[in-house]
Scaffold this motif. Structure first.
Motif, PDB file in Angstrom:
ATOM      1  N   UNK A   1      -6.093 -33.944 -22.178  1.00 50.08           N
ATOM      2  CA  UNK A   1      -6.574 -32.574 -22.262  1.00 50.08           C
ATOM      3  C   UNK A   1      -7.239 -32.266 -23.598  1.00 50.08           C
ATOM      4  N   UNK A   2      -6.634 -32.683 -24.703  1.00 51.01           N
ATOM      5  CA  UNK A   2      -7.197 -32.372 -26.013  1.00 51.01           C
ATOM      6  C   UNK A   2      -8.590 -32.991 -26.174  1.00 51.01           C
ATOM      7  N   UNK A   3      -8.748 -34.231 -25.718  1.00 54.78           N
ATOM      8  CA  UNK A   3     -10.053 -34.901 -25.845  1.00 54.78           C
ATOM      9  C   UNK A   3     -11.074 -34.262 -24.915  1.00 54.78           C
ATOM     10  N   UNK A   4     -10.640 -33.929 -23.703  1.00 57.54           N
ATOM     11  CA  UNK A   4     -11.562 -33.253 -22.772  1.00 57.54           C
ATOM     12  C   UNK A   4     -12.104 -31.977 -23.396  1.00 57.54           C
ATOM     13  N   UNK A   5     -11.249 -31.211 -24.019  1.00 53.78           N
ATOM     14  CA  UNK A   5     -11.671 -29.945 -24.613  1.00 53.78           C
ATOM     15  C   UNK A   5     -12.658 -30.170 -25.755  1.00 53.78           C
ATOM     16  N   UNK A   6     -12.423 -31.198 -26.561  1.00 49.50           N
ATOM     17  CA  UNK A   6     -13.337 -31.498 -27.668  1.00 49.50           C
ATOM     18  C   UNK A   6     -14.712 -31.878 -27.137  1.00 49.50           C
ATOM     19  N   UNK A   7     -14.736 -32.720 -26.092  1.00 51.59           N
ATOM     20  CA  UNK A   7     -16.008 -33.126 -25.497  1.00 51.59           C
ATOM     21  C   UNK A   7     -16.711 -31.921 -24.874  1.00 51.59           C
ATOM     22  N   UNK A   8     -15.949 -31.080 -24.156  1.00 47.24           N
ATOM     23  CA  UNK A   8     -16.538 -29.919 -23.497  1.00 47.24           C
ATOM     24  C   UNK A   8     -17.165 -28.966 -24.514  1.00 47.24           C
ATOM     25  N   UNK A   9     -16.479 -28.745 -25.632  1.00 48.15           N
ATOM     26  CA  UNK A   9     -17.019 -27.851 -26.663  1.00 48.15           C
ATOM     27  C   UNK A   9     -18.315 -28.407 -27.244  1.00 48.15           C
ATOM     28  N   UNK A  10     -18.338 -29.722 -27.476  1.00 50.57           N
ATOM     29  CA  UNK A  10     -19.541 -30.337 -28.034  1.00 50.57           C
ATOM     30  C   UNK A  10     -20.714 -30.249 -27.066  1.00 50.57           C
ATOM     31  N   UNK A  11     -20.454 -30.483 -25.783  1.00 50.74           N
ATOM     32  CA  UNK A  11     -21.534 -30.434 -24.796  1.00 50.74           C
ATOM     33  C   UNK A  11     -22.040 -29.008 -24.601  1.00 50.74           C
ATOM     34  N   UNK A  12     -21.136 -28.056 -24.700  1.00 46.61           N
ATOM     35  CA  UNK A  12     -21.552 -26.662 -24.564  1.00 46.61           C
ATOM     36  C   UNK A  12     -22.456 -26.253 -25.714  1.00 46.61           C
TER      37      UNK A  12
END
Length: 789
Positions: A220-231
């Motif tokens: 979950x923590x990594x998914x959130x980091x990737x999602x924020x960067x892509x956004x």
């Protein structure tokens, strides 16, 4: 399709290829071997660059040194081969451009001898051939393509030549409805739910810092980091555009018998330009799983299979069930007397109609109708080839849509085989509709063919040809594409286009079987049959919708529903089909948006394809239409000549056509003609001498494409003049100066005078309008021209 396929799994080490294998097992298939392609050794062994990363357009190679460990932790035979060549053919649609050798296959030796072996894709061919020699039971190949047409079409090309069923269960998966609704983490959360451990081994996008390397992207923590960067920076959360790459080091106990361990000292960071960073491995080992094995099979229950219907189509089915159950079983038959003679006179009168962008060649029948059906088809293909060469001055590659009429569906395979030879190994055959007319065809005529030929350059056409089995829509493994789009302005990528969509029958995409419906046992057989028809109507219409959205259709200018019915249920079925067409054009059904589920990630932009085609416009572009129908492109023209905007009440022209049989014993087949990137004028229905007339037109830079649907109430002698008068009046309302003679298609159970109405003829058992009323005929007119100012 065989429900128990013997599958070769193409793996790169990445998350998508492994998750696709889990879906293969969830669908009852057996994985018999793993296949991997890896980079050749570097010319200079002392180089400091990352020799793991070939930066192939087709294959992930980062972390390839860990691939041999999968044989231990998955307990499946692993076959590997060096990648030969580079991305020579960078087009989205891949073709070897070789002649079919007669049995439908090409050996890799032939490919390399002909000089096409320089393309890296062909390394897959030789690898799969080697595996098939060791495992002759192999009949399918699985890949992890999710959004990249570039990768999917190459796997499909190789699979087709080797007669393997291509499987891509994750194709368009982020957009498909899943039980419980969309998850915030999308597909990555689905992977986490089954216990996948996929470590990031390369970052190549703004915002994805080096510190993400060797983190589990499913966490979950990594998914959130990737999602924020892509956004913030743009790109795909799934890494589909090469934003990051992964290596799977563990997964569900029922599939992975162990995991992969790599020590810190065995991982080396290799930095590239623009913030790119990847890992190179100097070691690694497999470890066997410890502890209880009680949950070995439980992971299958955690693999979420997408719902069969989108939310909006579930709502549509509920509406059809509710209103359909209140329709009386009328037991009605023929308000229109069938006066077709046994011997028709129009069979030998093929018709050619040339417009601004297309030529229609209609009503082709064999010269010698006493021959077998296959011989008749062979003769038709010979005649068609001659007409294309000498009359139209085009080739079979320019055909964008085909209509095949059979006497019996029993002849489908023989006709299909002969038809396929017309296109050889071309990657994109035309879209097509096939129906059986039974004894409505002229005496001894077993097959008739009509085609639409595009006159512009190939660059003005786009194709949608998905041959992989997935959850998205039925795969087109045969010689036809789901859709073909023809731009009105060949040199303008953003110009409006006319979209020909193949006939859609109610197949379950993941099994390629006609959908069935289990109903309460206390229901009568007739009630169950009616319920099944409503489900088939809804599912086939959803296929039309998904395909339309994938190829950027914004509006349907017209549609047909071919149905098979008995003596006592044709009005029922015609009413249900018409009701479905009306309801699907209402922007909301009980508060649910008809465009379906909201995508969790995809913007419609195929980054792989853009990278490989050096920026040229492609089928899947950033402006891919997400709403269908899109009323923002529409203006409504009332009969008084004024202009209003009233998208909530506009229903494009539609007819139900009763035929004798449909493919796969389906009860309904939808066919639609769409437009994309267009401003559309809808002309409110008018009545001319009892004939109902509805039309849509699309105008771009003084270029006009129009579609007129005419419900003919009577085929009396004067109707021919009435039709011409009605078309003239409508063209005046369209403000088209002069005349615009167009291609005409008539659907009728009656004898017609071909000398007075030159048209493509679809002889059928009955015709019905959108009000569920029987007609003498339906006439569809397509006109296209440039306006002289």
């Amino acid at each position: 399709m065989n429900p128990d396929l013997q599958v070769i799994g193409l793996i790169s080490g990445g998350k998508d290829s492994f998750f696709s294998l889990l879906h293969c097992q969830a669908n009852g298939h057996r994985i018999i071997a793993l296949a991997n392609l890896y980079p050749p050794p570097p010319p200079d062994p002392t180089t400091t660059d990352n020799d793991d990363d070939l930066e192939s357009f087709m294959y992930q190679t980062v972390g390839h040194s860990l691939i041999p460990l999968y044989a231990d932790i998955i307990s499946l035979p692993l076959y590997r081969q060096e990648i030969r060549g580079t991305a020579v053919n960078r087009a989205k649609e891949y073709s070897t451009a070789l002649t079919n050798d007669g049995d439908g296959t090409l050996s890799s030796a032939t490919v390399f001898e002909e000089g096409h072996g320089d393309d890296e894709t062909e390394s897959m061919t030789t690898l799969l051939q080697r595996i098939m020699a060791e495992h002759p039971e192999a009949n399918a190949v699985c890949a992890g393509a999710i959004l990249s047409s570039y990768q999917r079409t190459r796997v499909e090309s190789v699979a087709r030549r080797l007669r393997l069923v291509p499987l891509a269960y994750l194709w368009q998966y982020p957009e498909l409805p899943t039980p419980g609704g969309p998850r915030e983490g999308g597909l990555l959360e689905d992977m986490a739910a089954v216990g996948m451990d996929a470590r990031i081994v390369k970052v190549a996008s703004g915002g994805l810092e080096e510190g993400l390397l060797w983190e589990n992207v499913c966490a979950e923590a990594t998914r959130m980091r990737v999602a924020r960067a892509m956004k913030r920076f743009g790109g795909s959360v799934l890494g589909e555009g090469g934003e990051f790459e992964t290596v799977v080091v563990g997964g569900p106990a029922g599939f992975f018998k162990g995991g992969i361990e790599v020590g810190v000292e065995e991982r080396k960071v290799v930095r590239g330009g623009g913030g790119e960073a990847s890992l190179s491995f100097t070691g690694g080992r497999s470890v066997q799983r410890k502890g209880s094995r009680a949950d070995d099979a439980g992971w299958l229950d955690k693999v979420r299979i997408p719902n069969r219907l989108d939310e909006a189509f579930e709502e549509l089915l509920e509406t059809l069930d509710h209103e359909g159950n209140h329709m009386p079983a009328l037991g009605l038959r023929r308000t229109v007397e069938n006066s077709r003679s046994v011997q028709c006179t129009w069979v030998d009168k093929y018709h050619i109609c040339t417009g601004r962008w297309t030529t229609h060649i209609s009503n082709l029948a064999a010269s010698h109708v006493k021959d077998s059906t296959q011989a008749q088809m062979e003769d038709i293909m010979r005649i068609l080839g001659a007409l294309l060469e000498h009359e139209v001055h085009r080739s079979p590659a320019d055909i964008v849509f085909t209509t095949i009429l059979l006497r019996s569906m029993d002849d489908f395979q023989a006709v299909n085989q002969t038809y396929a030879e017309l296109f050889g190994t071309r990657p994109n055959p035309p879209a097509r509709v096939t129906v059986a007319c039974g004894d409505m065809l002229p005496l001894e005529v077993n097959v008739m063919v009509s085609v639409v030929v595009a006159l512009g350059p190939d660059v003005a056409r786009q194709h949608l040809h998905v041959q992989s089995v997935s959850y998205w829509a039925p795969a087109n493994i045969g010689p036809y594409s789901q859709a073909t789009s023809v731009r009105l302005e060949p040199d303008d990528d953003e110009a409006p286009a006319v979209v020909y969509v193949a006939g859609q029958i109610p197949l379950v995409p993941s099994s390629i079987e006609v959908v069935t419906r289990t109903r309460p046992s206390e229901e009568s057989q007739s009630e169950q049959d009616r319920a099944s028809f409503r489900l088939q109507t809804t599912l086939a219409l959803q296929h039309l919708w998904r395909i339309g959205k994938a190829i950027d259709v914004a509006w349907w200018v017209g549609a047909l529903a071919f149905v098979v019915a008995g003596e006592d249920d044709i009005k029922d079925k015609a009413s249900i089909a018409a009701l479905a067409w009306r309801k699907i054009h209402i922007p909301e059904i009980d508060g649910k948006s008809i465009e379906g589920s909201t995508p969790t990630d995809d913007t419609g932009f195929d980054v792989w394809n853009e990278r490989c085609t050096e920026g040229r416009s492609t089928l899947t572009t950033g402006h891919k239409n997400k709403v269908l129908p899109d009323s923002s492109c529409l203006s409504v023209v009332p009969d008084d000549g004024g202009k209003t905007m009233n998208g909530h009440s506009v229903v494009p022209p539609f007819f139900t056509i009763e035929v004798a049989q449909l493919p796969r014993s389906s009860q309904i087949e939808w066919q639609g003609l769409g437009v994309s990137r267009a401003a559309v004028s809808f002309f409110e229905p008018i009545q001319e001498h009892g004939n109902s007339i509805t039309a849509c037109s699309m105008v771009s830079n003084e270029k006009i494409f129009g579609f007129i649907g005419i419900g003919v109430s009577s085929m009396e002698d004067q109707v021919y003049n009435q039709i011409d008068a009605a078309i003239s009046r409508l063209l005046q309302r369209c403000r088209i100066p002069g005349t615009a003679e167009g291609h005409r298609t008539i659907y009728t159970p009656l004898e017609i005078d071909m000398n007075r109405l030159r048209a493509q003829v679809i002889p059928c058992r009955s015709v019905w309008n959108i009000q569920g009323e029987e007609l003498s005929a339906a006439l569809v007119v397509e006109y296209e021209r440039e306006v002289d100012r």
